[in-house]
Scaffold this motif. Structure first.
Motif: not given
Length: 663
Positions: A197-203
C-alpha cells in the motif's frame, strides 16, 4: 503532488470514503453476436452504496465489500438495513443464485470507513482490507483513535457466519502528513498474506519498527509504499519495509509467485535505488511499474517501467495460467512499454494492459484501451481458464478498443463501465460489452452523480464471468438488463455470458431491417433495429446512421460491426412500385349510400394539412389536420384540386393532384 496520488486522496474525501458499478443475405465474423447479462443482486441506498471489490467462493457464492452512506438495503431480499448518519464500510456474502444474502458485517465509523479489497482463504474464511477515518468498530474489535485523515486495516471474518475473527491495524502516530492505505493483498504459498500500500509520513504496523517516508527533518509531504507480511491465523504483522524516494511512489497490486516471491505493481517517481538493482533513472512524474521481489529478504529481481510522456499508474496485476504476469493501468499522453508504443488516446487519460514474463520481466505484448477525463479507480482484471485476459474499468467520452468499433460512452460527462476480453497470447481485443447510464439529472450539482464505477471481474469459466461494480441514476447492463434506477448510486453483482464464436447462420436477437414510409411523400425509410449497443453501422451508400431514406429502387446493404467482434451484413431490396407515393382516390360519390361518400387518403399521416380548390383556383376547403371526412358538402359536381402537406415533418414537400365529385 503527482496527479495520480492527488486524485486518489481528494476523491476519497469528496465521496466521504465511498472509494470509489429486413432481409438477411449473409452473416460473417470472428465471434458471436452478443453477451447476455444477468443481474444477481443490488445494494440499494438512500444516497451512496458502492460495491468496490468482490471475491468468489469455492461454491461460486460471492463476497462483496464496499461502503454506504446513511442506510443500505441488500436486494433482492431486503434482509438488512443499518441506519447511520456517517459513511460505513461493509462485507456481505451472496448466494450463488443471487436470491439471498447469507450475512453482512458492518464497519461502523464516526467519520468514514470502506472495505476495498477481499480475498478468500483456503479454509473458507474471508480476508478484507481498507481504510477508516475517525473511530471505527469491527464487531468486537475497535480501530481505536485514528490520528490522521485515514488509516488502514486488514481483518479476517468467519466465511460461514460473517463474524469478525481479528483486526490488524496500520496506524499513524500524529496528525498532519501521516496517512496510510493498503492497496494490494495476496496469499503466499506458505499461507501468510502479503499486503502492499501507500503511506506518507510515519506508519506503524503493530510492534514492528515504524516506517517513515520523510527525510530527516523534513515536513514536506512525500509518498512511499510499503510491503508487509501478515500471519493470517493470528493477525500479527511479521515484517514491513518501505520503498521509494523523494517523489510520489505507490503500490496498488500484488500477486504471489511460486517459490515465495511476489510481483507487485504501482508507480515510481524520482531517482530510486531498489535493493539488489542498479539505480532507476529519475522521472519528473510517476510512471507505472511491475516488479518481482523476495518479500522476506527485500531483494528485487527485476523492475519493468511504463514510460509515459505525462504521468501514469499501474493499478491491477494477475498471473495467467501459463505463469506470465498481466498488469493494467492508466497513463496520460503517449506511452512506451519496452519496445511497444502506445498512442495518446482520444481522451486525457488512456488505459493500458501489458503482459510480462514472471521470470525476467520481459514484455510480451502491450495494448491500449478506452480512457477517462480523470482516473476512475482500479477496476478489475482476471484470467480465464483458457488463458485470455478479462478487463473491466470505467471510461468516458470516446472509447476505442483495438480494431473493434469506436464505443463512446452513453453519459459523455459521467463515466460508464466496460468489460472486455483480450487474447492472452497477443493482447488483441476479442470483444467488449458496456454497462452504465446516462449521467442523469439526479443531484446534478454533485460532481460524481453520473459516474459508474467498475469493481471486480472473475472468470467462472471460459464463457461465464462474475462482474461487480456501481451504477448511478439510470443505467443498463449491456442490452439485457435495465434501465436500473438509483437514488444516486447503487452497487450491483451480475453474471455475464461471453460470446461463443461467430457462426455463419446466426444474428443477434432482434437485429433486422424494417421498411416504412418516410416523413415526406416519396421514398422509403430503412431502419436498423435490435442493434447491439456500441455497434458501428455502414450502409452501402456510405451513410453511418441507423436509418436510411431510399428514393431509388435497388438493393441496399447494411454492415454491422459489433463490440463482440462480429461483422454482419443485412440487405433489403426496394422496388419501383414501393417508392410510389400513396395516391388518394380520384373520384368520390357523396350520395349517402355509405360507399365512397368521403375523400379518404390511404395511409394518411397525422397532422396532414389539406387544401382543396375548384377549377378556378378558389379555396373551397382547408383542414390543418385532415381526418378523411371531406364530402364536398354544398359544392357542385366537378373537378377539384388538392394540396397535401406535412409542415411539421416535411415542410417543403407537397403532394398535389385532382379529385372528381360525382353526384
Amino acid at each position: 503532488m503527482a496527479p495520480s496520488i492527488h486524485y486518489s486522496i481528494s476523491h476519497l474525501f469528496r465521496l466521504g470514503f465511498t472509494f470509489l458499478v429486413g432481409c438477411l443475405l449473409l452473416t460473417t465474423g470472428r465471434r458471436a453476436c452478443a453477451q447476455s447479462w444477468e443481474l444477481l443482486a443490488r445494494t440499494q441506498g438512500v444516497q451512496h452504496t458502492h460495491i468496490i471489490a468482490s471475491a468468489v467462493t469455492a461454491n461460486e457464492e460471492v463476497v462483496v465489500v464496499g461502503s454506504y452512506i446513511k442506510s443500505m438495503k441488500l436486494q433482492p431480499t431486503a434482509s438488512w438495513t443499518a441506519p447511520t448518519t456517517y459513511n460505513n464500510g461493509f462485507v456481505a456474502r451472496l448466494s450463488a443464485d443471487g436470491r439471498s444474502w447469507r450475512w453482512v458485517a458492518d464497519i461502523s465509523s464516526t467519520l468514514g470507513a470502506a472495505a476495498t479489497m477481499v480475498t478468500m482463504l483456503p479454509d473458507g474464511d474471508v480476508l478484507v482490507a481498507g481504510a477508516v477515518s475517525g473511530g471505527a468498530q469491527f464487531g468486537p474489535f475497535s480501530a481505536g483513535v485514528v490520528n490522521s485523515a485515514y488509516e488502514g486495516f486488514v481483518a479476517r471474518l468467519n466465511g460461514a457466519t460473517g463474524q469478525w475473527r481479528w483486526l490488524a491495524r496500520l496506524t499513524t502516530p500524529l496528525m498532519g502528513y501521516n496517512l496510510v492505505r493498503p492497496d494490494g493483498l495476496a496469499l503466499r504459498g506458505n499461507g501468510e498474506a502479503v499486503v502492499v500500500g501507500t503511506f506518507s509520513g510515519t506508519t506503524n504496523l503493530g510492534s514492528l519498527p515504524a516506517l517513515s517516508s520523510l527525510p530527516t527533518g523534513s515536513t514536506a509531504q512525500n509518498w512511499n509504499f510499503f510491503v508487509a507480511r501478515l500471519d493470517v491465523a493470528t493477525g500479527q504483522w511479521l515484517q514491513a519495509f518501505g520503498v521509494g524516494g523523494a517523489g510520489a511512489d505507490h503500490a496498488s497490486g500484488v500477486v504471489a509467485l511460486p517459490g515465495g516471491d511476489v510481483a507487485l505493481t504501482g508507480a515510481l517517481q524520482g531517482s530510486i535505488t531498489l535493493n539488489g538493482l542498479p539505480p532507476l533513472p529519475s522521472t519528473s512524474v510517476p510512471q507505472p511499474f511491475v516488479g518481482r521481489l523476495d518479500p522476506v529478504s527485500a531483494q528485487w529481481r527485476w523492475v519493468q517501467r511504463v514510460e509515459s510522456t505525462s504521468w501514469g499508474e499501474s493499478q491491477q496485476l494477475i498471473v495467467l495460467p501459463d505463469g506470465n504476469l498481466v498488469a493494467s493501468g492508466r497513463y496520460q499522453g503517449a506511452a512506451r512499454v519496452a519496445a511497444v508504443s502506445l498512442p495518446n488516446g482520444p481522451g486525457p487519460t488512456s488505459s493500458f494492459v501489458t503482459c510480462l514474463t514472471a521470470e525476467q520481466g520481459q514484455v510480451l505484448w502491450a495494448a491500449s484501451g478506452a480512457g477517462t477525463g480523470r482516473p476512475m479507480g482500479a477496476g478489475g482484471l482476471c484470467a480465464t481458464p483458457a488463458g485470455n485476459v478479462v478487463v473491466t474499468a470505467s471510461y468516458s467520452g470516446a472509447g476505442q478498443f483495438g480494431t473493434l468499433p469506436p464505443a463512446p460512452s452513453v453519459s459523455h460527462d459521467g463515466p460508464d463501465i466496460f468489460v472486455g476480453e483480450m487474447a492472452g497470447t497477443t493482447g488483441l481485443w476479442n470483444w467488449v460489452t458496456l454497462a452504465g447510464g446516462d449521467g442523469g439529472a439526479v443531484l446534478n450539482s454533485y460532481p460524481f452523480a453520473g459516474d459508474d464505477f467498475a469493481g471486480s471481474v472473475h472468470a467462472l469459466s471460459n464463457q461465464q464471468l462474475l462482474v461487480s461494480g456501481t451504477f448511478s441514476n439510470q443505467a443498463r447492463l449491456g442490452n439485457d438488463v435495465g434501465p436500473l434506477t438509483s437514488a444516486l448510486s447503487d452497487g450491483f453483482v451480475a453474471r455475464l455470458n461471453a460470446p461463443a464464436p461467430c457462426s455463419a447462420g446466426g444474428l443477434p436477437a432482434g437485429l433486422r431491417l424494417e421498411v416504412s414510409s418516410t416523413a415526406c411523400w416519396e421514398g422509403r425509410l430503412l431502419r436498423a433495429v435490435g442493434v447491439p449497443r456500441g455497434s458501428a453501422l455502414t450502409w452501402s451508400t456510405g451513410a453511418t446512421a441507423d436509418s436510411l431514406v431510399v428514393t431509388a429502387s435497388g438493393t441496399y446493404y447494411l454492415t454491422v460491426r459489433t463490440l463482440a467482434g462480429c461483422t454482419y451484413q443485412l440487405a433489403s431490396t426496394i422496388t419501383a412500385d414501393e417508392l410510389r407515393p400513396s395516391i388518394p382516390p380520384n373520384i368520390i360519390t357523396p350520395n349517402g349510400d355509405q360507399l365512397n361518400d368521403q375523400w379518404v387518403v390511404p395511409n394518411l399521416a397525422a397532422n396532414t394539412h389539406a387544401w382543396l380548390y375548384n377549377r378556378w383556383g378558389r379555396l373551397v376547403y382547408e383542414a390543418p389536420a385532415y381526418d378523411n371526412h371531406w364530402a364536398a358538402d354544398g359544392l357542385p359536381a366537378g373537378i377539384y384540386y388538392y394540396v397535401l402537406q406535412r409542415p411539421g415533418r416535411c415542410p417543403r414537400a407537397s403532394l398535389k393532384g385532382w379529385v372528381e365529385v360525382v353526384r
